[in-house]
Design a protein around this motif. Sequence first.
Motif, short mmCIF file in Angstrom:
data_model
loop_
_atom_site.label_atom_id
_atom_site.label_comp_id
_atom_site.label_asym_id
_atom_site.label_seq_id
_atom_site.Cartn_x
_atom_site.Cartn_y
_atom_site.Cartn_z
N VAL A 27 5.06 74.67 57.30
CA VAL A 27 3.72 74.12 57.06
C VAL A 27 3.23 73.40 58.31
O VAL A 27 3.97 72.63 58.91
CB VAL A 27 3.75 73.14 55.87
CG1 VAL A 27 2.42 72.40 55.75
CG2 VAL A 27 4.07 73.88 54.59
N ARG A 28 2.00 73.70 58.66
CA ARG A 28 1.42 73.00 59.80
C ARG A 28 0.92 71.64 59.34
O ARG A 28 0.24 71.52 58.33
CB ARG A 28 0.28 73.82 60.39
CG ARG A 28 0.75 74.78 61.44
CD ARG A 28 -0.23 75.86 61.68
NE ARG A 28 -0.04 76.93 60.71
CZ ARG A 28 -0.89 77.92 60.54
NH1 ARG A 28 -1.99 77.97 61.22
NH2 ARG A 28 -0.64 78.85 59.64
N THR A 29 1.29 70.63 60.05
CA THR A 29 0.89 69.27 59.68
C THR A 29 -0.38 68.89 60.43
O THR A 29 -0.98 69.69 61.11
CB THR A 29 2.00 68.27 60.01
OG1 THR A 29 2.12 68.21 61.44
CG2 THR A 29 3.31 68.71 59.41
N GLU A 87 6.26 72.30 60.62
CA GLU A 87 7.53 71.76 60.16
C GLU A 87 8.54 72.90 60.11
O GLU A 87 8.27 73.97 59.58
CB GLU A 87 7.36 71.18 58.76
CG GLU A 87 6.57 69.90 58.74
CD GLU A 87 6.48 69.32 57.35
OE1 GLU A 87 6.00 68.19 57.22
OE2 GLU A 87 6.89 70.00 56.40
#
Lengths: 110, 118
Positions: free
Chosen positions: B102-104, B97
């Motif tokens: 933050v990695r989703t 994101e």
Amino acid sequence: QKEVEQDPGPLSVPEGAIVSLNCTYSNSAFQYFMWYRQYSRKGPELLMYTYSSGNKEDGRFTAQVDKSSKYISLFIRDSQPSDSATYLCAFTNTGNQFYFGTGTSLTVIP
Amino acid sequence: AAGVIQSPRHLIKEKRETATLKCYPIPRHDTVYWYQQGPGQDPQFLISFYEKMQSDKGSIPDRFSAQQFSDYHSELNMSSLELGDSALYFCASSLSERRTGVRTGELFFGEGSRLTVL
């Protein structure tokens, strides 16, 4: 205890049936919940992706997450022969590592 | 839309040989993952890279190494191959994101490279 438990099946249903696929998990830190579909000898394809508890619908597919019970489900309505594949649930907390279920093999019979 | 590209699709090697698998992630994706999937098994995480730096390490044997290059493509190098290394090797990519970094959970997989060790 494994991080993720998924019934491997195989599951065989007639065309048009409603299919219910389920996974349980043990790590309460998981924040993202996914369902992947994998056809034979192909890479997993992301089907559904949810962040919170509740239901998410996309066409014939509904993903359900119950964080309190650490339980997720995928429902397929009006199942089609083209839905025949292995369905993998997957979880992650930060997106660093993903934990997959062993996959449920589904066959939809015309 | 562009997908994750892996090469070669099929590879046959003998024991103790080396093999190199290549992965080209979806353009603008900043994270690359390598997974190993044995017959009838779930994908096992090997290693990941975020912005060309090693991010996380899973069950990758010491005989294996990986790196991500300046053009974001990644290579998995496997040496002293063993019969048990025969598997499908998947590369996947994802995008963090923008606001939070933050990695989703949206992983996009390639078609896989099937390695057979004889």
